[in-house]
Scaffold this motif. Structure first.
Motif, PDB file in Angstrom:
ATOM      1  N   LEU A 182       0.828  -1.205   0.000  1.00 45.95           N
ATOM      2  CA  LEU A 182       0.000   0.000   0.000  1.00 45.95           C
ATOM      3  C   LEU A 182       0.868   1.263   0.000  1.00 45.95           C
ATOM      4  N   GLU A 183       0.478   2.240  -0.797  1.00 43.87           N
ATOM      5  CA  GLU A 183       1.195   3.514  -0.867  1.00 43.87           C
ATOM      6  C   GLU A 183       0.967   4.321   0.414  1.00 43.87           C
ATOM      7  N   PRO A 184       2.019   4.910   0.994  1.00 36.04           N
ATOM      8  CA  PRO A 184       1.845   5.657   2.252  1.00 36.04           C
ATOM      9  C   PRO A 184       1.001   6.924   2.082  1.00 36.04           C
ATOM     10  N   HIS A 185       0.957   7.499   0.888  1.00 36.47           N
ATOM     11  CA  HIS A 185       0.206   8.736   0.687  1.00 36.47           C
ATOM     12  C   HIS A 185      -1.049   8.511  -0.157  1.00 36.47           C
ATOM     13  N   ARG A 186      -1.604   7.328  -0.039  1.00 40.54           N
ATOM     14  CA  ARG A 186      -2.830   7.004  -0.772  1.00 40.54           C
ATOM     15  C   ARG A 186      -4.016   7.764  -0.174  1.00 40.54           C
ATOM     16  N   PRO A 187      -5.132   7.863  -0.887  1.00 38.26           N
ATOM     17  CA  PRO A 187      -6.317   8.533  -0.336  1.00 38.26           C
ATOM     18  C   PRO A 187      -6.799   7.843   0.932  1.00 38.26           C
ATOM     19  N   SER A 188      -7.442   8.609   1.782  1.00 36.55           N
ATOM     20  CA  SER A 188      -7.894   8.072   3.065  1.00 36.55           C
ATOM     21  C   SER A 188      -9.141   7.214   2.931  1.00 36.55           C
ATOM     22  N   ASN A 189      -9.760   7.180   1.752  1.00 33.22           N
ATOM     23  CA  ASN A 189     -10.935   6.333   1.547  1.00 33.22           C
ATOM     24  C   ASN A 189     -10.777   5.564   0.244  1.00 33.22           C
ATOM     25  N   ALA A 190     -11.658   4.599   0.056  1.00 33.59           N
ATOM     26  CA  ALA A 190     -11.632   3.775  -1.159  1.00 33.59           C
ATOM     27  C   ALA A 190     -12.951   3.949  -1.901  1.00 33.59           C
ATOM     28  N   ASN A 191     -13.363   5.184  -2.081  1.00 33.41           N
ATOM     29  CA  ASN A 191     -14.658   5.461  -2.685  1.00 33.41           C
ATOM     30  C   ASN A 191     -14.719   5.032  -4.144  1.00 33.41           C
ATOM     31  N   TYR A 192     -15.948   4.913  -4.623  1.00 38.40           N
ATOM     32  CA  TYR A 192     -16.205   4.411  -5.968  1.00 38.40           C
ATOM     33  C   TYR A 192     -16.601   5.554  -6.884  1.00 38.40           C
ATOM     34  N   GLN A 193     -15.970   5.608  -8.078  1.00 39.68           N
ATOM     35  CA  GLN A 193     -16.302   6.615  -9.074  1.00 39.68           C
ATOM     36  C   GLN A 193     -17.666   6.353  -9.702  1.00 39.68           C
ATOM     37  N   TRP A 194     -18.156   5.145  -9.585  1.00 39.99           N
ATOM     38  CA  TRP A 194     -19.430   4.715 -10.164  1.00 39.99           C
ATOM     39  C   TRP A 194     -19.957   3.629  -9.225  1.00 39.99           C
ATOM     40  N   PRO A 195     -21.252   3.414  -9.128  1.00 39.27           N
ATOM     41  CA  PRO A 195     -21.719   2.342  -8.238  1.00 39.27           C
ATOM     42  C   PRO A 195     -21.075   1.007  -8.593  1.00 39.27           C
ATOM     43  N   ASP A 196     -20.663   0.256  -7.582  1.00 44.22           N
ATOM     44  CA  ASP A 196     -20.079  -1.058  -7.800  1.00 44.22           C
ATOM     45  C   ASP A 196     -21.085  -1.914  -8.575  1.00 44.22           C
ATOM     46  N   PRO A 197     -20.715  -2.432  -9.752  1.00 44.02           N
ATOM     47  CA  PRO A 197     -21.679  -3.219 -10.535  1.00 44.02           C
ATOM     48  C   PRO A 197     -22.271  -4.391  -9.769  1.00 44.02           C
ATOM     49  N   ALA A 198     -21.506  -4.945  -8.818  1.00 49.35           N
ATOM     50  CA  ALA A 198     -22.009  -6.096  -8.066  1.00 49.35           C
ATOM     51  C   ALA A 198     -23.203  -5.731  -7.195  1.00 49.35           C
ATOM     52  N   LEU A 199     -23.378  -4.444  -6.878  1.00 47.05           N
ATOM     53  CA  LEU A 199     -24.527  -4.048  -6.067  1.00 47.05           C
ATOM     54  C   LEU A 199     -25.842  -4.431  -6.732  1.00 47.05           C
ATOM     55  N   PHE A 200     -25.894  -4.329  -8.057  1.00 46.62           N
ATOM     56  CA  PHE A 200     -27.135  -4.624  -8.770  1.00 46.62           C
ATOM     57  C   PHE A 200     -27.440  -6.120  -8.773  1.00 46.62           C
ATOM     58  N   ALA A 201     -26.401  -6.956  -8.616  1.00 48.27           N
ATOM     59  CA  ALA A 201     -26.590  -8.407  -8.686  1.00 48.27           C
ATOM     60  C   ALA A 201     -26.810  -9.040  -7.324  1.00 48.27           C
TER      61      ALA A 201
END
Length: 770
Positions: free
Chosen positions: A499-518
């Protein structure tokens, strides 16, 4: 046929530019009594006896403004222009007010010399060319149908039809020029930016504020393109004439012109025939009076008042309240001002290494500084700059800390951070943000009911195991993923050390996770809510408000998509909290009730029927929606990853880098309609697939630790032809595998979760046989 922005139609300045103000010349003369002793009249003071010629250091007119003397050797008026510190900041009409290079003369720029050939606005708004100085209004904004959100729409077709013909004429003029002359890089770049801006205006959804801003950006590019064409075709060669033909060119009275403090620039513009104003301090002008060729001035005039038709008002919200807007640049008029004035509002990153001071908060309602603002505070002071606005000095502070240098960092990146901001965590963080639901303590009745349930069934079924996000869930509505990319996900090293030490503090999604629909048992409701939000989210991602920052947590998407939004809203309820978080993420407000009709691929769908039905038509629509989610997730996640892994490429050339990433997908991040064939990196056409792979390889070269295939192997049309014949398929599979594995691993390193990978386009159902 003349250029679309006919230059003869701009032969005179706007009438508002002709406003006069009292002359300060008397005070100037009184402070220099040596002038008065030389002659008895003002006219005689500035005349060379027996010599009526006007050269570059003379003036057809002269005006004194504060501590400066302004002359022009080729026009007889002095327009208003800013000699002090300029502030490039978005105004109500999307332009930059009095600091806008398309509205008022700016300092001559070696990097953008054609700016002086921007045409002046026409006198009449009924003129065809006047469209480029207009601002889209409510009547030009066509709201999107079938959406749950207010203030989402398209630019009206009538407005586009006013400007598109001019663009086509300019584009054809560029094509004709490039057939007979060497390629001009600036001309090609401006044409590309203009083409992309027009494409957005024709097809993209916007909030009204973003529509105004993006049309202003398109207007800047059109005027810039017209000026650059005139420059390369005519005025550039005129400026370099020497010898007997070295004489002033015929003046382009339709042009906005430029001011300068450099004699070489005055000579250059005079020869080219472009309006120019020579700015000198009073001391410099006094010294020239004692030289062999003292200035010869035809008339005394005054600098005109700031043009009243230039909008300087702050943007307003939906109820008319002024809103602070981002300050893109603050400092003297120079090359940096020109460069930042030409950038899309959503791509203005810091490119000046000596940025050393940022304020702690917004200084006033007029605007705010942040890490994207460039302020020329540490460079050498210009000898023509006057004191700037110091009213907001109290809110300025020196930076007390700098962002930790990346091991490959090539320039200092100073940022403003709140003093109380917690340091980024070094621990692996793959969990989503806290859900909206607040855990409540169970009541006595609930605890007793749980005890009775345990007594009746001492061996309850186990709780469902959280699904493995590293592979698609089994579902007939999820199109198959590319085997190469699916295998690459399984090869990712998930150890915390990666993991990068200066990565973003969250892992948000740019688009809804496709698996949510399934994985939901409310597929119909998820589908309706997403179709009612898709256009609003596209507007958020593709226009200025959302570039680089728009994303939602998995829990936010799940809560929004699974909630029935046509209920009466009560404060403090889960639905109210869900709505508030969605509105903050989307940047627009939701309607009280969801739409009764939603749209997919231009087909109308009755919302109530889609939500309650599970027929084959609805299931195929769901397959296409899931593929659309996979494709857009991959595209926008790749751009978000490149902004981190290729950070300094975005600092150096954000416009070019954004275009470079979009080339992977054929030049656009969005898919207008679901195709009947595979596209991009999975294209059935080998030449298209090779172009996408080569574009991806070029982007990845800026990422650290890239493999041999990324650095050394290039993909050509010849290779595509060989692969079509079945030759070298092992090399193709090796290259695809290397690119996929490197992407998936790098994505995990920065976001701590699996990437969404490309999927094949779902096949359309066959029409029933009659």
């Amino acid at each position: 046929m003349r250029s679309s922005l006919s230059r003869s139609s701009f032969c005179l300045a706007h009438p508002a530019l002709r406003i006069k103000r009292p002359s300060p010349l008397g005070g100037f003369i009184s402070r220099f009594p040596a002038y008065c002793s030389m002659t008895t009249t003002i006219e005689e003071t500035y005349q060379r006896p027996g010599d009526g010629t006007i050269t570059w250091l003379d003036g057809k007119c002269l005006a004194v403004w504060h501590d400066f003397v302004i002359t022009s050797p080729n026009v007889n008026y002095i327009p208003w222009f800013e000699l002090g510190r300029c502030r490039v900041q978005t105004r109500k009409d999307g332009r930059f007010g009095l600091a806008d290079f398309s509205l008022t003369p700016q300092r001559f720029s070696d990097s953008f010399p054609h700016s002086a050939l921007i045409p002046e606005p026409p006198r009449r708004q009924t003129s065809a060319q006047a469209a480029f100085w207009l601002t889209p209004g409510d009547n030009d904004f066509e709201p999107v149908q079938g959406t749950s959100f207010h203030d989402v729409g398209h630019l009206g077709k009538a407005f586009i039809q006013r400007v598109e013909p001019f663009f086509e004429e300019l584009r054809e003029e560029v094509v004709r020029w490039e057939k007979e002359h060497p390629r001009d890089e600036q001309l090609a770049l401006i044409l590309t930016n203009t083409t992309q801006a027009l494409g957005r205006l024709k097809y993209a959804a916007y909030s009204f504020r973003d529509l105004v801003n993006d049309f202003a950006y398109f207007s800047h590019n059109m005027l810039d393109l017209n000026a650059r064409i005139a420059f390369v075709k005519k005025y550039s060669s005129r400026a370099f004439v020497t010898g007997a033909d070295d004489k002033p060119g015929n003046v382009a009275l339709w042009a906005i012109g430029a001011w300068t403090t450099e004699p070489i620039h005055v000579q250059w513009l005079l020869r080219a025939g472009i309006p120019v104003w020579y700015v000198r301090t009073k001391e410099q002008f006094l010294a020239s009076m004692h030289s062999r060729c003292r200035p010869n001035v035809e008339k005394i005039t005054q600098m005109q008042a700031p043009p009243g038709w230039v909008c300087t008002d702050a943007p307003v919200d939906s109820v008319g309240r002024p809103q602070a807007s981002h300050i893109i640049y603050e400092g003297p008029s120079n090359d940096t001002l020109h460069a930042f004035s030409r950038r899309p509002l959503f791509l203005g990153n810091t490119t000046i290494e000596k940025l050393a001071e940022l304020p702690a908060k917004a200084p006033d309602i007029g605007g705010f500084y942040d890490q994207y603002t460039v302020r020329a505070v540490s460079g050498p002071a210009s000898h023509v700059s006057v004191a700037g606005d110091t009213r907001n000095a109290a809110v300025h502070k020196l930076l007390t800390s700098a962002k930790a240098a990346h091991d490959r960092q090539s320039m200092s990146d100073w940022r403003s951070e709140p003093d109380d901001a917690p340091p980024p965590s070094d621990a692996a963080s793959s969990n989503d943000e806290e859900p909206l639901r607040h855990k409540k303590r169970k009541s006595t009745a609930q605890r007793n009911a749980a005890k009775r349930a345990r007594a009746e069934d001492p061996n309850p079924p186990p709780k469902p195991v959280q699904r493995d996000k590293w592979e698609d869930p089994e579902s007939d509505i999820i199109p198959p993923a590319s085997p190469v990319w699916a295998a690459a996900l399984k090869m990712v090293d998930q150890s915390p050390e990666r993991l990068e030490p200066h990565r973003p503090s969250n892992a948000n999604y740019q688009w809804p996770d496709p698996a949510l629909f399934a994985t939901t048992n409310k597929k119909g409701r998820f589908l309706v809510n997403w179709l009612a939000a898709r256009q609003a989210w596209l507007a958020r991602l593709t226009t200025s408000a959302g570039q680089g920052a728009a994303a939602g947590s998995n829990q936010m998407w799940r809560d929004y998509l699974g909630t029935k939004h046509d209920q009466r809203l009560r404060q403090g309820t889960f639905t109210a909290r869900c709505r508030a978080q969605v509105e903050e993420t989307f940047g627009v407000t939701m309607r009280e009730k969801g739409p009764s009709i939603v749209y997919w691929q231009e087909a109308e769908l009755l919302a109530s029927r889609v939500e309650d039905s599970n027929g084959e038509q609805e299931r195929h629509i769901m397959r296409e929606v899931v593929w659309d989610a996979c494709e857009h997730s991959f595209r926008f996640e790749l751009r978000a990853l490149d902004r981190l892994a290729g950070e300094f490429e975005w600092y150096d050339n954000p416009v070019g880098r954004d275009r470079m990433v979009a080339a992977i997908f054929g030049g656009s991040y969005t898919v207008d309609s679901v195709p009947n064939f595979n596209i991009g990196l999975l294209s059935d056409d080998m030449s298209i697939r090779m172009r996408s792979m080569e574009a991806l390889r070029k982007v990845m070269k800026a990422w650290p630790d890239h493999p041999y295939e990324v650095k050394h192997l290039t993909y050509t049309e010849g290779m595509a032809e060989a692969f079509e014949k079945g030759q070298g398929l092992d090399l193709l599979r090796r290259c695809e595998k290397a690119l996929a594995e490197f992407y998936c691993q790098t994505f995990y390193n920065w976001f701590g979760r699996p990437a969404i990978v490309p999927h094949f386009v779902p096949l359309r159902p066959r029409a029933p046989t009659p």
